[in-house]
Design an enzyme around this catalytic site. Structure first.
Site, PDB file in Angstrom:
ATOM      1  N   ASN A 214     -11.755 -12.823 -35.765  1.00  0.00           N
ATOM      2  CA  ASN A 214     -12.083 -12.912 -34.341  1.00  0.00           C
ATOM      3  C   ASN A 214     -10.792 -12.924 -33.553  1.00  0.00           C
ATOM      4  O   ASN A 214      -9.771 -13.408 -34.050  1.00  0.00           O
ATOM      5  CB  ASN A 214     -12.834 -14.207 -34.051  1.00  0.00           C
TER       6      ASN A 214
ATOM      7  N   PHE B 126     -17.507 -25.274 -28.570  1.00  0.00           N
ATOM      8  CA  PHE B 126     -16.919 -24.301 -27.647  1.00  0.00           C
ATOM      9  C   PHE B 126     -17.758 -23.036 -27.686  1.00  0.00           C
ATOM     10  O   PHE B 126     -18.364 -22.729 -28.722  1.00  0.00           O
ATOM     11  CB  PHE B 126     -15.477 -23.969 -28.056  1.00  0.00           C
TER      12      PHE B 126
HETATM   13  N1  CTP Z   1     -19.119 -22.382 -34.939  1.00  0.00           N
HETATM   14  C1  CTP Z   1     -19.018 -22.930 -36.195  1.00  0.00           C
HETATM   15  N2  CTP Z   1     -19.281 -22.191 -37.288  1.00  0.00           N
HETATM   16  C2  CTP Z   1     -19.693 -20.917 -37.173  1.00  0.00           C
HETATM   17  C3  CTP Z   1     -19.805 -20.331 -35.895  1.00  0.00           C
HETATM   18  C4  CTP Z   1     -19.490 -21.105 -34.792  1.00  0.00           C
HETATM   19  O1  CTP Z   1     -18.644 -24.106 -36.299  1.00  0.00           O
HETATM   20  N3  CTP Z   1     -19.951 -20.217 -38.261  1.00  0.00           N
HETATM   21  C5  CTP Z   1     -18.830 -23.228 -33.781  1.00  0.00           C
HETATM   22  C6  CTP Z   1     -17.649 -22.787 -32.944  1.00  0.00           C
HETATM   23  O2  CTP Z   1     -16.447 -23.394 -33.372  1.00  0.00           O
HETATM   24  C7  CTP Z   1     -18.044 -23.240 -31.553  1.00  0.00           C
HETATM   25  C8  CTP Z   1     -19.551 -23.105 -31.551  1.00  0.00           C
HETATM   26  O3  CTP Z   1     -19.945 -23.138 -32.913  1.00  0.00           O
HETATM   27  O4  CTP Z   1     -17.747 -24.585 -31.338  1.00  0.00           O
HETATM   28  C9  CTP Z   1     -20.087 -21.870 -30.909  1.00  0.00           C
HETATM   29  O5  CTP Z   1     -19.482 -20.741 -31.517  1.00  0.00           O
HETATM   30  P1  CTP Z   1     -19.986 -19.277 -31.189  1.00  0.00           P
HETATM   31  O6  CTP Z   1     -19.280 -18.293 -32.071  1.00  0.00           O
HETATM   32  O7  CTP Z   1     -19.928 -19.064 -29.709  1.00  0.00           O
HETATM   33  O8  CTP Z   1     -21.507 -19.456 -31.577  1.00  0.00           O
HETATM   34  P2  CTP Z   1     -22.432 -18.738 -32.560  1.00  0.00           P
HETATM   35  O9  CTP Z   1     -23.405 -19.777 -33.029  1.00  0.00           O
HETATM   36  O10 CTP Z   1     -21.686 -17.998 -33.603  1.00  0.00           O
HETATM   37  O11 CTP Z   1     -23.213 -17.750 -31.590  1.00  0.00           O
HETATM   38  P3  CTP Z   1     -22.930 -16.207 -31.192  1.00  0.00           P
HETATM   39  O12 CTP Z   1     -21.742 -15.746 -31.996  1.00  0.00           O
HETATM   40  O13 CTP Z   1     -24.194 -15.544 -31.534  1.00  0.00           O
HETATM   41  O14 CTP Z   1     -22.659 -16.244 -29.712  1.00  0.00           O
END
Ligand code: CTP
Length: 405
Positions: free
Chosen positions: A210, A323
């Site tokens: 990412n 976040f």
């Molecule tokens: N997060 C996590 N583990 C993952 C994905 C996300 O701990 N595998 C945590 C991130 O660190 C952040 C939060 O979840 O605090 C939201 O992350 P985000 O990537 O925006 O959420 P997703 O659930 O992956 O949703 P999407 O990518 O569909 O927006």
């Protein structure tokens, strides 16, 4: 660094080659709206002129205990009353010795003895002087007296030698001064922060990741330390220097991050998940570099574990902060994510406002509603987030109700 605006600081400059850096420090202080009063020792005037510091600080500079410009003739009292802190930068070995022994034989040393404000000292000297047992004793004494030491750093010295004793650079000194003033809201609490991206291997050289510099996560770790917390920073690949007082655990993939978080979480009061975790990993990555050919390459991806969901769903979870970086519909998606992940607090921003830069803006979502934090440097934003987090944490953790999105 708006945290310092309107603070009154006495900037003491003593005799050493690093005195030239005091000019930059004075300039930065004024830039950050600090009301800085410069006082120099006689020795400092051999390295840098009062005119320079007067021009940069916008105020007359003083050296003499009996200066006729002070109306009541009590300069040693006048300059430290109503002052937030006295900062000595650079502090020579000789001046440190004076401080340690309470010697008051000029304006600056007398001010230090007569002060009613915290004293911050930025040592600057040759490495042998720093290592000399007399200096070691004096530094220990200053610590016992409650004086805060800023640095020194190690590196190349003006004398050509290499070692400990360099004064911290002015921008770092200013950041340390700002850190000093942060309220100790999380004293003794244990905070775990994830930061940076994760990297999921495709082959020996390639991978899925990412876009994330780690700047926000590292700033959050730093801000938590400043409030007195013990901080574990679990970081994906990042080139940033971690805050020295944090316990750093480096990971690469999401599953490594999950393992590291699981190891740390039983001893965690507050978990802040800033990391941009890759949502998928590659099934069966190649150990060798995949050679290109004319055909379409298909990768099979499997979902990664959700790290923060694992933490939230533990029997006694710590207070969890998530976040979210969204590319559109920030408010709707962020609030949905907060409820789906059962988070008492979620900090969200638009990707275009967040990635890579040193500044950002955030919107905080909690049970009380929406709290916009306007664009400022990431460290300032991180401090605001930590203050908000600490307030909710002390209030009793907020709600983690399971409301389906
Ligand atoms: N997060 C996590 N583990 C993952 C994905 C996300 O701990 N595998 C945590 C991130 O660190 C952040 C939060 O979840 O605090 C939201 O992350 P985000 O990537 O925006 O959420 P997703 O659930 O992956 O949703 P999407 O990518 O569909 O927006």
């Amino acid at each position: 660094m708006t945290d310092l605006a309107k603070k009154r600081i006495l900037l003491g400059v003593t005799g050493g080659i690093a005195a030239y850096k005091a000019a930059e420090l004075a300039r930065l202080m004024v830039q950050h709206a600090i009301d800085a009063q410069v006082v120099m020792t006689q020795a400092a005037r051999r390295f840098i002129t009062p005119v320079t510091l007067q021009a940069l600080s916008g105020k007359p500079v003083f050296t003499d205990l009996y200066d006729h410009r002070i109306d009541n003739g009590m300069a040693h009292i006048e300059f430290t009353r109503g002052v937030s802190a006295a900062v000595i930068a650079p502090a020579s070995a000789d001046f440190i010795a004076k401080l340690a022994h309470g010697v008051a034989d000029d304006l600056l040393s007398t001010l230090c003895l007569a002060r009613a404000c915290p004293l911050l000292v930025a040592p600057a000297m040759n490495r042998h002087m720093w290592e000399n047992p007399a200096t070691r004793r004096n530094i220990s004494q200053l610590k016992r007296d409650g004086v805060t030491l800023l640095g020194p750093a190690s590196g190349e010295q003006a004398c050509g030698e290499e070692g400990m004793g360099r004064m911290l650079e002015p921008d770092i000194l200013l950041a340390e001064i700002a850190a000093f003033f942060q309220p100790k809201l999380l004293l003794g609490r244990r905070v775990t922060v994830t930061a940076g991206p994760t990297f999921e291997a495709i082959d020996a050289v390639r991978g899925i990741t990412n876009r994330s510099s780690g700047k926000m996560g590292y700033a959050v770790a730093r801000a938590a330390l400043e409030t007195g917390a013990e901080v574990t920073l679990i970081s994906g690949p990042s080139c940033l220097a971690p805050p020295p007082a944090a316990k750093l655990i480096k990971v690469v993939s999401a599953s490594e991050m999950l393992n590291a978080v699981n190891d740390a979480i039983a001893d965690t009061d507050i978990f802040i998940s800033v990391a941009a975790v890759a949502d998928y990993y590659v099934l069966n990555p190649s150990e060798q570099k995949i050679k290109k050919d004319a055909h379409i390459l298909t990768l099979e991806l499997a979902p990664n574990p959700d790290v923060i969901a694992n933490v939230v769903n533990r029997p006694n979870p710590p207070f969890c902060v998530g976040f979210a970086a969204e590319s559109e519909n920030l408010f709707e998606f962020a609030e949905m994510k907060r409820h789906r992940k059962k988070l008492p607090l979620l900090a969200a921003n638009l990707i275009q406002d967040a990635v890579d830069g040193d500044e950002s803006e955030l919107t905080l979502f909690d049970d009380d509603g929406v709290h916009p934090l306007p664009r400022v440097p990431k460290i300032t934003l991180a401090r605001q987030l930590i203050q908000h987090t600490a307030a909710l944490y002390h209030r009793g953790g907020g709600s983690t109700e399971d409301t389906p999105a």
